[in-house]
Structure formats: structure tokens, C-alpha cells
Write an enzyme that holds these catalytic residues in place. Structure first.
Site, PDB file in Angstrom:
ATOM      1  N   LYS A  11      -8.221 -15.630  -0.280  1.00  0.00           N
ATOM      2  CA  LYS A  11      -8.605 -15.308   1.105  1.00  0.00           C
ATOM      3  C   LYS A  11      -9.931 -15.922   1.524  1.00  0.00           C
ATOM      4  O   LYS A  11     -10.145 -16.232   2.693  1.00  0.00           O
ATOM      5  CB  LYS A  11      -8.642 -13.794   1.304  1.00  0.00           C
ATOM      6  CG  LYS A  11      -7.250 -13.188   1.407  1.00  0.00           C
ATOM      7  CD  LYS A  11      -7.293 -11.788   1.944  1.00  0.00           C
ATOM      8  CE  LYS A  11      -5.900 -11.255   2.201  1.00  0.00           C
ATOM      9  NZ  LYS A  11      -5.209 -10.893   0.914  1.00  0.00           N
ATOM     10  N   GLU A  23      -9.931  -7.589  11.077  1.00  0.00           N
ATOM     11  CA  GLU A  23      -9.097  -6.430  10.767  1.00  0.00           C
ATOM     12  C   GLU A  23      -8.808  -6.477   9.271  1.00  0.00           C
ATOM     13  O   GLU A  23      -8.829  -7.536   8.659  1.00  0.00           O
ATOM     14  CB  GLU A  23      -7.779  -6.496  11.547  1.00  0.00           C
ATOM     15  CG  GLU A  23      -6.657  -7.332  10.883  1.00  0.00           C
ATOM     16  CD  GLU A  23      -6.965  -8.818  10.737  1.00  0.00           C
ATOM     17  OE1 GLU A  23      -7.814  -9.329  11.499  1.00  0.00           O
ATOM     18  OE2 GLU A  23      -6.382  -9.456   9.848  1.00  0.00           O
ATOM     19  N   SER A  30      -2.231 -16.004  -6.611  1.00  0.00           N
ATOM     20  CA  SER A  30      -3.099 -15.826  -5.440  1.00  0.00           C
ATOM     21  C   SER A  30      -4.344 -14.988  -5.703  1.00  0.00           C
ATOM     22  O   SER A  30      -5.356 -15.157  -5.035  1.00  0.00           O
ATOM     23  CB  SER A  30      -2.302 -15.209  -4.289  1.00  0.00           C
ATOM     24  OG  SER A  30      -1.692 -14.002  -4.701  1.00  0.00           O
TER      25      SER A  30
HETATM   26  C1  LIG Z   1      -3.857 -10.616   0.835  1.00  0.00           C
HETATM   27  C2  LIG Z   1      -3.238 -11.127  -0.386  1.00  0.00           C
HETATM   28  C3  LIG Z   1      -1.946 -11.691  -0.376  1.00  0.00           C
HETATM   29  C4  LIG Z   1      -1.065 -11.700   0.839  1.00  0.00           C
HETATM   30  O1  LIG Z   1      -1.555 -12.439   1.914  1.00  0.00           O
HETATM   31  P1  LIG Z   1      -0.933 -13.847   2.311  1.00  0.00           P
HETATM   32  O2  LIG Z   1      -1.554 -14.139   3.623  1.00  0.00           O
HETATM   33  O3  LIG Z   1       0.543 -13.709   2.369  1.00  0.00           O
HETATM   34  O4  LIG Z   1      -1.333 -14.811   1.260  1.00  0.00           O
HETATM   35  C5  LIG Z   1      -1.443 -12.213  -1.557  1.00  0.00           C
HETATM   36  N1  LIG Z   1      -2.163 -12.180  -2.703  1.00  0.00           N
HETATM   37  C6  LIG Z   1      -3.404 -11.636  -2.754  1.00  0.00           C
HETATM   38  C7  LIG Z   1      -4.118 -11.626  -4.055  1.00  0.00           C
HETATM   39  C8  LIG Z   1      -3.980 -11.101  -1.604  1.00  0.00           C
HETATM   40  O5  LIG Z   1      -5.208 -10.556  -1.685  1.00  0.00           O
END
Ligand SMILES: *Cc1c(COP(=O)(O)O)cnc(C)c1O
Length: 394
Positions: free
Chosen positions: A90, A112, A378
């Protein structure tokens, strides 16, 4: 050539656009007119790249997961977004947007947040730049995600509870939009995923596209090819997937696999598998796929992972689904939790539960031994430890 990128009207196929109250027209018009030229400026790119390198810790490794590859009898690489500062992808977006806000002459940042991850990533870059930060968060989410509320406060942000409706993410988004309408001149609104009115989905996708840009270079080094056979990413709103797919969108030899949260099962009534359960509608300013009742009321989504608990997907993903450019899978809470434990025990990496959904795709779908599969990891699992503890009775 057929492209899966956005067109000059702000649409991916039939999805996207900017469906906003009239009072937001000036803000959105300013962004639309300036975002491409600002992102393309030499000074912007120099500052952005330097922060990605020295502050976020990029490039993140592309790690060949030996034991995981053995288990699934295919070649699996993990793109280690979990090693980014603040623990997930993020921050790639918030670093870029705060630099953009400065160039737009903005003095105040709003955001948000649902689970609090985007709020933390925003509060982080506001501390870095000395900008006042106001984060809207549903009152119920504030109780559920108390450690992230504390992080935001420690970073100097003001966390404002949303007390209307279901007191969760969509109410926080409404309050953030109301704030923006009331403070149009001074304020930039940092949206946390590839959602919202045009140009946000494209802007956020471009700021996350560093992920696939790096994968290309790293695969070239390791496999002497820039393109994997498959790339797998989880989808909440869709920003980590958009970043991992971005430079492959128009390269047909790369199969894109998007993984949604099925919660307790697609037909359980407690799910967030938008592509399976949703239909066309408008949410947060764009036309996309969303989960809704027959009379158009947004359905409350559910997933064990707070980051996937969103009733829509961004318009890019709605288009990738409807055009069949990407394969969409859905993974239950139980499947994701097992995949998280599996990665931890085979590779010594505790993934975020969101990312564990992407890993669970390896159980659903067969890959050839010679194929190269990239899984976008992610985020890291520290924030989810309590959920893991409860689930596995640790
Ligand atoms: C917020 C988050 C997501 C989901 O958000 P996307 O916009 O779909 O990427 C996925 N993985 C992690 C670790 C997150 O913090």
C-alpha cells in the site's frame, strides 16, 4: 492492438468513469487534467524513485521458493511486497500520492480506511512530509483494529470515527467524500486502492506498477525471460493485483490469475467474491462489479481477511473478468488459513491473510513443472497474528 489499459475517457471497456456529486467536479477535473503530466515529470520521478528505494526498501526481492516449488511441482517465485516499509504494497501508492498532493499545492490529507492498513500507510507518508492527516474509519472497525488506530495516532494522524450506517468502510468513505466537498481547495484525498472515480483507478495502478516493472527485470536475471507463465494476486479493491499485472496486461503469453475471498463459501451469504456474486453497478464513483441486492442495496461483504472485505472490485478487474483476460478464482477462509500455515512451514515466511488467498490458488489449479509462476506476496502476517492464534489455537 486490443488493449486492456484505460481509454482516454477513463474506462476499461465499459467499466470506470467518474460518477460523482457535482460539488466534486472541480477536484476531480484538476486531478484528471494534471495527474499524467505530474507523474511524468522528471523531478517527480526522481523523488518518487528515491523514496521507493531508500524509504520503502525497493526493489523488493523476487524470491525463488524452493520448497514450495517442490511441493507443487512447478517453479514458484514470490514477489516480496511483504518486505516493504509498513508491511505491504500500500505504501507504494501513498508515497506517490503525497508527492502529487504537494505538486498540486495541497496542504492537508484525508483518507478512508477499513482494516486500517491504508490509514497507516497514509499517516506514515504524512509524518514523513509533515502534512496534517485525517483518517476516516468506521466506529466498529476502530474497535476491531485497535492496534492500527494506535499506529495512526502515534504517527500524528487524527482518526475520525464514522458513526452512521454499518459503521464500517463504506460509511468512512462517505465521510471522507463529504470532507473533501467541504474542503476542496486545501485537501487531497488519498484513495487506497484502484477504486473510486477516474482518474484514481489508473493513477493508483500506475503507482503500483513498479511491482511488475521490477518482476520483468528480476525474471530476466533469474530465468532469462521477462514474462512468467502465470502471475497470481489476491483482489480486494485490486491494487496489488493491478500493480503485479500492469506491465503484462497486453502480453497474452502471461496468464493473469486474480483471487477473491470466498469467506465461508460463495453461497454462504458470508463472502466477498465479487466477480462470482456481483453485477454491474456504481460504487464510490465508478461503474464496476459489485455485490448488491435486487433493489441495488450494497451487500455487506465478509472475509476473515480485513483487506479483502470489500463489496466491489476496481473497474480494471471488472473488465479483466468480463473480457476473460484474467482467470478469477475464489478461496475460502479455511483454504487461505491453511495456505498461510503452509508457506510459514515450508519457507519461513508468515504471509498476510490477504496474500495467503493468492497462495491458496496453488491448491486449486495445476501448473506444469517447467512453468514459471509468480505469486505476489502483498503483505506480511504480523498484523494477522491474533487471527492466526485464534484459528490454529496457538
Ligand atoms: C489492503 C491489502 C490488500 C487488498 O487490497 P488491494 O487493493 O486489493 O491490493 C491485499 N493485501 C494486503 C497485505 C493488504 O494490506
Amino acid at each position: 492492438m486490443k488493449t486492456h489499459h484505460i481509454n482516454n475517457k477513463g474506462y476499461y471497456g465499459e467499466y470506470g468513469g467518474a460518477y460523482i456529486p457535482e460539488m466534486l467536479y472541480p477536484n476531480i477535473a484538476q486531478l484528471k487534467e494534471q495527474y499524467l503530466s505530474i507523474l511524468g515529470e522528471k523531478s517527480f520521478q526522481e523523488e518518487y524513485q528515491q523514496l521507493l528505494r531508500d524509504y520503502v526498501g525497493r526493489p523488493t526481492p523476487l524470491y525463488f521458493a524452493n520448497r514450495l516449488s517442490e511441493k507443487y511441482n512447478t517453479k514458484i517465485y514470490l514477489k516480496r511486497e511483504d518486505l516493504c516499509h509498513t508491511g505491504a504494497h500500500k505504501v507504494n501508492n501513498t508515497v506517490g500520492q503525497i508527492l502529487l498532493a504537494k505538486r498540486l499545492g495541497k496542504k492537508r490529507i484525508i483518507a478512508e480506511t477499513g482494516a486500517g492498513q491504508h490509514g497507516v500507510a497514509t499517516a506514515t507518508v504524512c509524518a514523513l512530509m509533515g502534512m496534517p492527516c485525517f483518517v476516516y474509519m468506521g466506529e466498529i472497525d476502530m474497535q476491531r483494529q485497535a492496534p492500527n488506530v494506535a499506529r495512526m495516532k502515534m504517527l500524528g494522524a487524527e482518526v475520525i470515527p464514522s458513526t452512521s450506517g454499518s459503521k464500517t468502510l463504506k460509511d468512512a468513505t462517505n465521510d471522507a467524500i463529504r470532507d473533501w466537498i467541504n474542503n476542496p481547495e486545501e485537501t487531497h484525498y488519498i484513495i487506497g486502492s484502484v477504486v473510486g472515480p477516474h482518474p484514481y483507478p489508473d493513477m493508483v495502478a500506475r503507482l503500483q506498477s513498479i511491482i511488475s516493472q521490477e518482476i520483468k527485470l528480476q525474471l530476466k536475471e533469474k530465468e532469462n525471460r521477462t514474462n512468467p507463465d502465470h502471475i497470481i494476486a489476491c483482489v480486494g479493491g485490486g491494487s496489488n493485483a493491478a500493480g503485479a499485472f500492469y506491465h503484462y496486461l497486453d502480453e497474452k503469453d502471461v496468464n493473469l490469475i486474480a483471487v477473491e475471498a470466498a469467506g465461508k463459501g460463495i453461497n454462504s451469504g458470508e463472502s466477498a467474491a465479487t466477480s462470482q456474486l456481483g453485477n454491474d453497478g456504481i460504487i464510490h464513483g465508478s461503474k464496476t462489479l459489485l455485490m448488491q441486492s435486487k433493489d441495488g442495496q450494497i451487500t455487506e461483504p465478509y472475509s476473515i481477511s480485513a483487506g479483502l472485505d470489500y463489496p466491489g472490485v476496481g473497474p480494471m478487474h471488472a473488465h479483466l473478468f468480463s473480457s476473460k483476460r484474467a482467470e478469477f478464482l475464489s478461496v475460502t477462509d479455511d483454504e487461505a488459513m491453511q495456505a498461510g500455515a503452509n508457506l510459514t512451514q515450508l519457507e519461513g515466511i508468515i504471509p498476510a491473510i490477504e496474500s495467503a488467498h493468492a497462495l491458496a490458488a496453488l491448491d486449486q489449479r495445476k501448473f506444469q513443472p517447467k512453468e514459471v509462476v509468480v505469486v505476489n506476496l502483498s503483505g506480511r502476517g504480523d498484523k494477522d497474528l491474533e487471527t492466526y492464534m485464534k484459528y490454529f489455537d496457538l
